[in-house]
Design a protein around this motif. Structure first.
Motif, PDB file in Angstrom:
ATOM      1  N   THR A  26      -0.615  -7.125  88.535  1.00 39.04           N
ATOM      2  CA  THR A  26      -1.881  -6.592  89.062  1.00 39.04           C
ATOM      3  C   THR A  26      -1.675  -5.607  90.205  1.00 39.04           C
ATOM      4  N   GLN A  28      -0.406  -6.634  93.057  1.00 41.49           N
ATOM      5  CA  GLN A  28      -0.321  -7.494  94.237  1.00 41.49           C
ATOM      6  C   GLN A  28       1.108  -8.008  94.383  1.00 41.49           C
ATOM      7  N   VAL A  41      -1.000 -14.063  98.994  1.00 42.20           N
ATOM      8  CA  VAL A  41      -1.168 -12.899  98.126  1.00 42.20           C
ATOM      9  C   VAL A  41      -1.354 -11.666  98.993  1.00 42.20           C
ATOM     10  N   GLU A  43      -2.159  -7.571  98.994  1.00 34.38           N
ATOM     11  CA  GLU A  43      -2.910  -6.647  98.149  1.00 34.38           C
ATOM     12  C   GLU A  43      -2.241  -5.278  98.005  1.00 34.38           C
ATOM     13  N   GLY A  44      -1.025  -5.234  97.524  1.00 33.75           N
ATOM     14  CA  GLY A  44      -0.377  -3.973  97.209  1.00 33.75           C
ATOM     15  C   GLY A  44       0.718  -3.561  98.167  1.00 33.75           C
ATOM     16  N   ALA A  47       0.289  -3.548 102.053  1.00 29.38           N
ATOM     17  CA  ALA A  47       0.336  -4.871 102.677  1.00 29.38           C
ATOM     18  C   ALA A  47       1.779  -5.353 102.847  1.00 29.38           C
TER      19      ALA A  47
END
Length: 67
Positions: A26, A28, A41, A43-44, A47
């Motif tokens: 995704t 992530q 987690v 977010e990309g 991060a």
């Protein structure tokens, strides 16, 4: 940014600054700070870079200044 974010996990895991940091399809990233710790987690790639910068700041402030 994606290139830097891809290199950061290798360095963080190799130096035992995080237990694991893996990308998922995704976009992530999953990070686990300790072997039996919870999974966070991210977010990309941005991060991942923020996490790397945060760990770097912590390391720099934790050791005495040696100049």
């Amino acid at each position: 940014m994606a290139t830097e974010a891809a290199a950061s996990p290798t360095v963080l895991v190799r130096w035992h600054l995080v237990h694991s940091l893996v990308p998922v399809p995704t976009g992530q990233w999953l990070v686990q700070h300790k072997p039996k710790g919870s999974v966070q987690v991210l977010e990309g790639p941005a991060a991942v870079l923020i996490l790397t910068a945060s760990i770097t700041r912590q390391l720099r402030t934790a050791r005495p200044h040696s100049r």
